[in-house]
Design an enzyme around this catalytic site. Structure first.
Site, PDB file in Angstrom:
ATOM      1  N   ASN A 125       0.887  -1.141  -0.097  1.00 17.80           N
ATOM      2  CA  ASN A 125      -0.009   0.041   0.101  1.00 17.80           C
ATOM      3  C   ASN A 125       1.051   1.016  -0.118  1.00 17.80           C
ATOM      4  O   ASN A 125       1.565   1.555   1.160  1.00 17.80           O
ATOM      5  CB  ASN A 125      -0.890  -0.213   1.377  1.00 17.80           C
ATOM      6  N   LYS A 166       0.086   4.286  -0.165  1.00 16.53           N
ATOM      7  CA  LYS A 166      -0.697   5.626   0.606  1.00 16.53           C
ATOM      8  C   LYS A 166      -0.457   6.575  -0.464  1.00 16.53           C
ATOM      9  O   LYS A 166      -0.521   6.650  -1.709  1.00 16.53           O
ATOM     10  CB  LYS A 166      -0.101   5.658   1.706  1.00 16.53           C
ATOM     11  N   HIS A 217      -9.868   0.853   4.979  1.00 15.67           N
ATOM     12  CA  HIS A 217      -8.208   1.154   5.690  1.00 15.67           C
ATOM     13  C   HIS A 217      -8.665   1.942   6.698  1.00 15.67           C
ATOM     14  O   HIS A 217      -9.522   3.082   6.650  1.00 15.67           O
ATOM     15  CB  HIS A 217      -7.359   1.413   4.601  1.00 15.67           C
ATOM     16  N   GLU A 252      -5.374  -5.220  10.640  1.00 16.30           N
ATOM     17  CA  GLU A 252      -4.323  -4.254  10.910  1.00 16.30           C
ATOM     18  C   GLU A 252      -4.677  -3.328  12.026  1.00 16.30           C
ATOM     19  O   GLU A 252      -5.281  -2.335  12.028  1.00 16.30           O
ATOM     20  CB  GLU A 252      -4.109  -3.114   9.639  1.00 16.30           C
ATOM     21  N   GLY A 308       2.328   2.296  10.541  1.00 12.80           N
ATOM     22  CA  GLY A 308       3.260   3.386  10.556  1.00 12.80           C
ATOM     23  C   GLY A 308       3.984   3.629  12.006  1.00 12.80           C
ATOM     24  O   GLY A 308       4.694   4.659  11.946  1.00 12.80           O
ATOM     25  N   SER A 353       3.236  -2.115  10.444  1.00 18.38           N
ATOM     26  CA  SER A 353       4.687  -2.198  10.542  1.00 18.38           C
ATOM     27  C   SER A 353       5.234  -3.381  10.235  1.00 18.38           C
ATOM     28  O   SER A 353       6.266  -4.066  10.970  1.00 18.38           O
ATOM     29  CB  SER A 353       4.954  -1.686  12.029  1.00 18.38           C
TER      30      SER A 353
HETATM   31  P1  PGA Z   1       2.872   0.236   7.675  1.00 15.57           P
HETATM   32  O1  PGA Z   1       1.371   0.492   7.044  1.00 15.57           O
HETATM   33  O2  PGA Z   1       3.327  -0.973   7.114  1.00 15.57           O
HETATM   34  O3  PGA Z   1       3.580   1.686   7.220  1.00 15.57           O
HETATM   35  O4  PGA Z   1       2.610   0.170   9.023  1.00 15.57           O
HETATM   36  C1  PGA Z   1       0.520  -0.592   6.919  1.00 15.57           C
HETATM   37  C2  PGA Z   1      -0.734  -0.316   6.218  1.00 15.57           C
HETATM   38  O5  PGA Z   1      -1.352   0.881   6.535  1.00 15.57           O
HETATM   39  O6  PGA Z   1      -1.214  -0.771   5.332  1.00 15.57           O
END
Ligand code: PGA
Length: 234
Positions: A6, A8, A86, A155, A161, A191
């Site tokens: 993803n 983003k 999400h 998640e 993040g 993460s």
């Molecule tokens: P991250 O995000 O790996 O940066 O924690 C995961 C997500 O939001 O799908």
């Protein structure tokens, strides 16, 4: 397994194209299902092993919805995969469960592959298992869990993040609980990094990962796919 990225609000169209080229070159001997979700402006027709999906779409073919896109715009690039629910859309954009469920219904009717995201805030996680299960259960309100073409991404919001992940036991426990009422593929996200990919993918109830920041470096993402391949060969 499903190994998904993803992006983003990162990467341009050009960068996404270069990423895809490099990714495809690495996939020759891989048996993983690989998905990437670039930003809307980087959506592109892609014929290869990697499936390009959209992070969002309004549940409409076309219409007067300023700032949104619909199926007509996705069809142009033959996009048939979507991320729904999400936590950044639920929490920051303010999508309600009702809106999320409406998107799910609409895109299920269109036959899209849906990666449906659920996850709890820290306060719920700290309130114990019953609170956690009730919270996650509510994210299935009005969701047709019998729809064939979807996977669930668990998640935890507090892990996204932040560099903090639940313990492996906590992840397995939650995925196992979801498995009791849905036999869809289950992804973990929040993460996921190169150094924890193997132990997460090894969990018995885990069928894949949804990776945010660590997927931005194509070489790291490629390594994660190789880890999945090596586990399946064991
Ligand atoms: P991250 O995000 O790996 O940066 O924690 C995961 C997500 O939001 O799908």
């Amino acid at each position: 397994m499903i190994i998904s990225a993803n992006f983003k609000t990162f990467k341009t169209r050009l960068e996404t194209g270069e990423y895809l080229t490099q990714l495809e070159e690495s996939l020759e001997n891989s048996s993983q299902e690989v998905l990437i979700f670039p930003p809307l402006t980087a959506l592109q027709t892609h014929n290869g092993r990697v499936k390009v999906g959209t992070q969002n779409s309004y549940p409409i073919d076309s219409g007067a919805f300023t700032g949104e896109i619909g199926v007509e715009q996705l069809d142009e690039f033959n996009i048939k995969t979507i991320l729904i629910g999400h936590s950044e859309r639920r929490e920051i954009i303010g999508e309600s469960q009702k809106e999320v469920a409406e998107k799910f219904r609409f895109f299920a009717e269109k036959g899209f592959k849906i990666i449906y995201c659920i996850g709890e805030p820290l306060s719920i996680r700290e309130s114990g298992k019953e609170a956690l299960h009730n919270y996650l259960q509510s994210q299935f309100d009005d969701i047709d869990i019998d729809y064939e073409n979807f996977a669930i991404a668990y998640e935890p919001i507090w892990a996204i993040g932040t560099g903090v992940t639940p313990t492996l036991e906590e992840i397995e426990d939650t995925l196992k609980w979801i498995k009791e009422f849905s036999n869809r593929s289950l992804l973990y996200g929040g993460s996921v990094k190169l150094n924890n990919t193997e132990e997460i993918l090894e969990l018995p109830s885990c069928d894949g990962i949804l990776v945010g920041s660590a997927s931005l470096k194509v070489n790291d993402f490629i390594q994660m796919i190789k880890i999945a391949d090596s586990l399946e060969k064991r």
